[in-house]
Design a protein around this motif. Sequence first.
Motif, short mmCIF file in Angstrom:
data_model
loop_
_atom_site.label_atom_id
_atom_site.label_comp_id
_atom_site.label_asym_id
_atom_site.label_seq_id
_atom_site.Cartn_x
_atom_site.Cartn_y
_atom_site.Cartn_z
N LYS A 137 -5.22 1.45 -0.34
CA LYS A 137 -4.22 2.50 -0.36
C LYS A 137 -2.81 1.91 -0.53
O LYS A 137 -2.47 0.91 0.06
CB LYS A 137 -4.26 3.28 0.94
CG LYS A 137 -5.51 4.12 1.17
CD LYS A 137 -5.39 4.83 2.51
CE LYS A 137 -6.59 5.70 2.79
NZ LYS A 137 -6.47 6.36 4.11
N MET A 138 -1.98 2.62 -1.30
CA MET A 138 -0.57 2.25 -1.38
C MET A 138 0.16 2.79 -0.15
O MET A 138 1.11 2.19 0.33
CB MET A 138 0.05 2.80 -2.65
CG MET A 138 -0.62 2.32 -3.93
SD MET A 138 -0.40 0.56 -4.25
CE MET A 138 1.20 0.56 -5.04
N THR A 139 -0.25 3.97 0.33
CA THR A 139 0.25 4.57 1.57
C THR A 139 -0.93 5.19 2.29
O THR A 139 -2.05 5.19 1.78
CB THR A 139 1.32 5.66 1.29
OG1 THR A 139 0.68 6.78 0.67
CG2 THR A 139 2.44 5.14 0.40
N ALA A 140 -0.66 5.76 3.46
CA ALA A 140 -1.75 6.38 4.23
C ALA A 140 -2.23 7.68 3.60
O ALA A 140 -3.32 8.16 3.92
CB ALA A 140 -1.29 6.64 5.67
N THR A 141 -1.42 8.25 2.68
CA THR A 141 -1.79 9.52 2.04
C THR A 141 -1.70 9.34 0.52
O THR A 141 -0.77 9.86 -0.12
CB THR A 141 -0.85 10.65 2.50
OG1 THR A 141 0.52 10.26 2.29
CG2 THR A 141 -1.06 10.94 3.98
N PRO A 142 -2.63 8.61 -0.08
CA PRO A 142 -2.52 8.26 -1.50
C PRO A 142 -2.68 9.41 -2.47
O PRO A 142 -2.45 9.24 -3.66
CB PRO A 142 -3.65 7.24 -1.68
CG PRO A 142 -4.66 7.59 -0.63
CD PRO A 142 -3.84 8.04 0.55
N ALA A 143 -3.07 10.59 -1.99
CA ALA A 143 -3.21 11.75 -2.87
C ALA A 143 -2.08 12.75 -2.65
O ALA A 143 -2.14 13.87 -3.16
CB ALA A 143 -4.55 12.43 -2.65
#
Length: 222
Positions: free
Chosen positions: A153-159
């Motif tokens: 993941k790039m962040t915790a919320t990749p979508a």
Amino acid sequence: MCGGEWEGERAPPTPFSLFFPPQKSAYNSIPSKPARLTWADFIQVAGAAAVVATGGPSIPVALGRPDARRADPGGALPPPSLDAAGLRSLFAANGYTVRDIVAISGSHTIGVSRVNDPKGGREGRGRARGGARRADHAPDRLPTPAHPHSPGKMTATPATFDNSYYKLLLKGGGAFRSDRALVEDPEMRALVQTYARDQGAFFRDFADAYVKMGLKGLAVAA
């Protein structure tokens, strides 16, 4: 760097080669494409649509980009190993501001990293095309200060397109060296702090930078 021509003759660099097949399928599935919709236009429109679909700002995309007849030399994209000075130099040489650098880097708020930072620590298994190290994909792995370059993941919320990327940077995260460089430069860090605090400011500046990059060097009809 960036701009609008589609270079169909050159094999796309990893990790972009992973995503061109579905783009091609989507393009070919459009039943009645506008006469002006080139491949270059389609990529710009698809990128803007992805931002909107994941909760980001609406981005106006003009049409009229030509498809290149031959590939440009490689190496136009900034490598993930760049430090702040390298980012400043490369972007400034192409007419972009520090605000553009920090805002467009926010695209890392969505998606996953599939290739290790070549200047990072742990290496993945095998090699991707062109000699780049390729790593086992770990979709639930989040970049940390200890392993900021790890694929996942790039962040915790990749979508979800939001300002979580900047919040992560201020906590010592970031998938690549070039991500972490944004908090090491005082001017860039100030913008990171602004975007972490004000998602609306990030959205406005990101949309402006996206349009600017998509029109670089082009005379595109409105």
